[in-house]
Design an enzyme around this catalytic site. Structure first.
Site, PDB file in Angstrom:
ATOM      1  N   LYS A 161     -11.508  -5.157  18.805  1.00 39.08           N
ATOM      2  CA  LYS A 161     -10.285  -5.570  18.944  1.00 39.08           C
ATOM      3  C   LYS A 161      -9.876  -5.034  20.483  1.00 39.08           C
ATOM      4  O   LYS A 161      -8.654  -5.664  20.800  1.00 39.08           O
ATOM      5  CB  LYS A 161      -9.271  -4.878  17.938  1.00 39.08           C
ATOM      6  CG  LYS A 161      -9.411  -4.961  16.534  1.00 39.08           C
ATOM      7  CD  LYS A 161      -8.780  -4.126  15.620  1.00 39.08           C
ATOM      8  CE  LYS A 161      -9.271  -4.098  14.150  1.00 39.08           C
ATOM      9  NZ  LYS A 161      -8.427  -4.885  13.244  1.00 39.08           N
ATOM     10  N   PHE A 196      -4.667   1.866  14.690  1.00 31.82           N
ATOM     11  CA  PHE A 196      -4.957   3.166  13.755  1.00 31.82           C
ATOM     12  C   PHE A 196      -5.979   2.459  12.792  1.00 31.82           C
ATOM     13  O   PHE A 196      -5.999   1.288  12.711  1.00 31.82           O
ATOM     14  CB  PHE A 196      -3.861   3.427  12.973  1.00 31.82           C
ATOM     15  CG  PHE A 196      -2.958   4.414  13.624  1.00 31.82           C
ATOM     16  CD1 PHE A 196      -2.291   4.146  14.642  1.00 31.82           C
ATOM     17  CD2 PHE A 196      -2.909   5.664  12.950  1.00 31.82           C
ATOM     18  CE1 PHE A 196      -1.330   5.109  15.129  1.00 31.82           C
ATOM     19  CE2 PHE A 196      -1.891   6.794  13.440  1.00 31.82           C
ATOM     20  CZ  PHE A 196      -1.467   6.339  14.689  1.00 31.82           C
ATOM     21  N   LYS A 256     -14.109  -0.930  15.453  1.00 30.27           N
ATOM     22  CA  LYS A 256     -12.623  -1.573  15.426  1.00 30.27           C
ATOM     23  C   LYS A 256     -12.104  -1.726  16.956  1.00 30.27           C
ATOM     24  O   LYS A 256     -11.853  -2.462  17.509  1.00 30.27           O
ATOM     25  CB  LYS A 256     -11.815  -0.856  14.490  1.00 30.27           C
ATOM     26  CG  LYS A 256     -11.989  -1.566  13.120  1.00 30.27           C
ATOM     27  CD  LYS A 256     -10.752  -0.980  12.170  1.00 30.27           C
ATOM     28  CE  LYS A 256     -10.890  -1.066  10.812  1.00 30.27           C
ATOM     29  NZ  LYS A 256     -10.216  -0.330   9.986  1.00 30.27           N
ATOM     30  N   ASP A 285      -4.195  -6.453   4.775  1.00 33.44           N
ATOM     31  CA  ASP A 285      -5.266  -7.063   5.340  1.00 33.44           C
ATOM     32  C   ASP A 285      -5.125  -8.691   4.529  1.00 33.44           C
ATOM     33  O   ASP A 285      -5.471  -9.576   5.255  1.00 33.44           O
ATOM     34  CB  ASP A 285      -6.538  -6.617   5.168  1.00 33.44           C
ATOM     35  CG  ASP A 285      -6.577  -5.509   5.908  1.00 33.44           C
ATOM     36  OD1 ASP A 285      -6.189  -5.573   7.048  1.00 33.44           O
ATOM     37  OD2 ASP A 285      -7.448  -4.377   5.593  1.00 33.44           O
ATOM     38  N   ASN A 321       0.864  -1.097  -0.003  1.00 36.23           N
ATOM     39  CA  ASN A 321      -0.032   0.029  -0.050  1.00 36.23           C
ATOM     40  C   ASN A 321       0.980   1.367  -0.093  1.00 36.23           C
ATOM     41  O   ASN A 321       2.168   1.332   0.022  1.00 36.23           O
ATOM     42  CB  ASN A 321      -0.913  -0.076   1.268  1.00 36.23           C
ATOM     43  CG  ASN A 321      -0.448  -0.189   2.561  1.00 36.23           C
ATOM     44  OD1 ASN A 321       0.592   0.752   2.791  1.00 36.23           O
ATOM     45  ND2 ASN A 321      -0.472  -1.119   3.395  1.00 36.23           N
TER      46      ASN A 321
END
Ligand SMILES: Cc1cc2nc3c(=O)[nH]c(=O)nc-3n(C[C@H](O)[C@H](O)[C@H](O)COP(=O)(O)O)c2cc1C
Length: 405
Positions: free
Chosen positions: A348, A330, A344, A285, A216
């Site tokens: 998480k 993040f 998230k 991912d 990325n």
């Protein structure tokens, strides 16, 4: 912990004042020890000190010219004592003569060292050394009292045989003790002094064949800015860095990785020794399910690339952390920043999630939101990544204090 060049990394500057005591040569050992820790040492010697030890010895040990003159002839354009006062993160006068203590206690500034000491706002330390008669003189003790009341830290001399042939108090404290006092002085006012913090940065590359990979546009800037900001607060930073567009900053320990799998292993290995994890790396991912051993040849027809999910490193780290470890993640979103980030944060089990705009990727600025596990949120307007990182580190300090109860 060692930096890549083997020294303890530290870019702070100590102004080491050396005055005319017979113990002046011991300041050479001190200067060497500080330099080996990566601390920049600038020695300022009085005229009497230069009669006892050669400035050239200090120059070769510190790697810096020795400051001696209030009116240096070769630098008429600089005001030397002000430049020194501003440069110093801490001042240590080792050894400090009775004469120096008297001048400092009464604000005299008739040479470079006393003028710089008077001008600086940085923390100051003196390690006196003198004959026992001088040391026990009430005038000297009165001056010391004044200095302590003015915020000076004094590393008291020891008892023992003195150079003048007598026995008693007045011998310079051991160099290791003075060294530790200087390190403490440098650490004062820094909220993360000595706290081990683990930071990931950069991107990952997931190989498809020996020459191709998925990745990325992350530049590494945000994670590197976080590492710098944490170190400025005194943290011992371990940086796990994937590929990035810029060189990583100086840290206590640098671990280079390429793939998400390598990053996961490094994070899980380092996590137990750290008080906080900031997962700023842009981890892919997905990865190609199969990495081809040889380069895929052009066949002219369509081919299908099958992807397998990568491990969710931050979720695993949050799940396996020791009590009291703070985990910051993040979230890079292109839409519905708030809802996705909150989802998230909960899923998480993070303490804080930094939700960024996808436009931040590869850029030198950032904006977004901070969402805290306890329900609070904070909007961060468009700002440079260094300032953004400082804000996150300040919030981390708050989270660590809460974790300590
Ligand atoms: C060989 C020698 C050793 C000295 N050792 C000391 C000492 O250990 N402590 C001290 O206060 N003065 C000592 N003095 C006296 C100082 O050098 C003297 O007071 C001088 O003016 C100090 O100047 P400064 O404070 O600007 O360096 C010593 C003098 C000589 C000649």
């Amino acid at each position: 912990m060692a930096s890549p060049n083997g020294a303890l990394a530290d870019r702070r500057t100590v102004l080491l004042g050396v005055t005319g005591s017979i113990a002046a040569y011991k300041a050479l050992d001190l200067a060497g020890r500080l330099r080996r820790r990566g601390i920049n040492v600038v020695a300022a010697m009085t005229g009497a000190a230069c009669r006892l030890v050669g400035p050239a010895s200090f120059e070769s040990i510190t790697g810096n010219p020795v400051a001696r003159e209030l009116f240096p002839e070769n630098k008429p354009q600089t005001i030397e004592h002000i430049a020194l006062a501003e440069l110093a993160d801490a001042v240590a006068v080792v050894p400090a003569t009775a004469n120096f203590l008297a001048k400092a206690a009464h604000g005299l500034a008739d040479d470079l060292l006393t003028a710089a000491v008077l001008a600086t706002k940085s923390p100051k330390l003196a390690a006196p050394a003198m004959n026992v008669g001088m040391w026990e003189n009430p005038v000297v003790q009165g001056n010391l009292k004044k200095l302590k009341a003015g915020g000076w830290q004094v590393v008291e001399p020891e008892e023992g045989f003195l150079a003048c042939g007598t026995r008693g108090a007045g011998r310079l404290a051991r160099v290791e003790i003075i060294e530790q006092a200087i390190l403490d002085l440098l650490g004062r006012g820094r909220d993360l002094a000595g706290v081990p913090v683990l930071i990931t940065a950069g991107r990952t590359e997931e190989p498809w064949d020996p020459v191709r990979f998925l990745s990325n546009r992350s530049s590494g800037r945000m994670g590197f800015a976080l590492a710098r900001a944490a170190r400025e607060q005194g943290a011992e930073v371990t940086l796990i860095a994937g590929p990035a567009d810029i060189a990583p900053p100086e840290v206590d320990s640098l671990i280079r990785v390429r793939t998400a799998g390598e990053m996961r292993r490094a994070v899980m290995r380092q996590l137990p020794g750290n008080r906080a994890l900031i997962m700023a790396a842009a981890v892919a991912d997905y990865r190609p399910r199969i990495t081809q051993r040889s380069k895929i040849k052009r066949s002219g027809g369509r081919i299908t690339l099958e992807l397998a999910p990568n491990p969710d490193i931050v979720a695993e780290a949050a799940g396996k952390r020791k009590k009291g470890t703070v985990v910051v993640g993040f979230a890079l979103e292109t839409g519905d920043l708030r809802a996705n980030a909150l989802k998230k944060l909960r899923a998480k089990g993070l303490d804080l999630i930094v939700a960024n705009d996808a436009r931040a990727l590869g850029s030198s600025s950032n904006r977004g939101w901070l969402f805290f596990a306890e329900g609070r949120s904070e909007r961060v307007p468009e700002t440079g990544k260094d300032a953004f990182a400082k804000l996150i580190i300040n919030r981390l300090v708050g989270l660590l204090k809460r974790a300590d109860g």
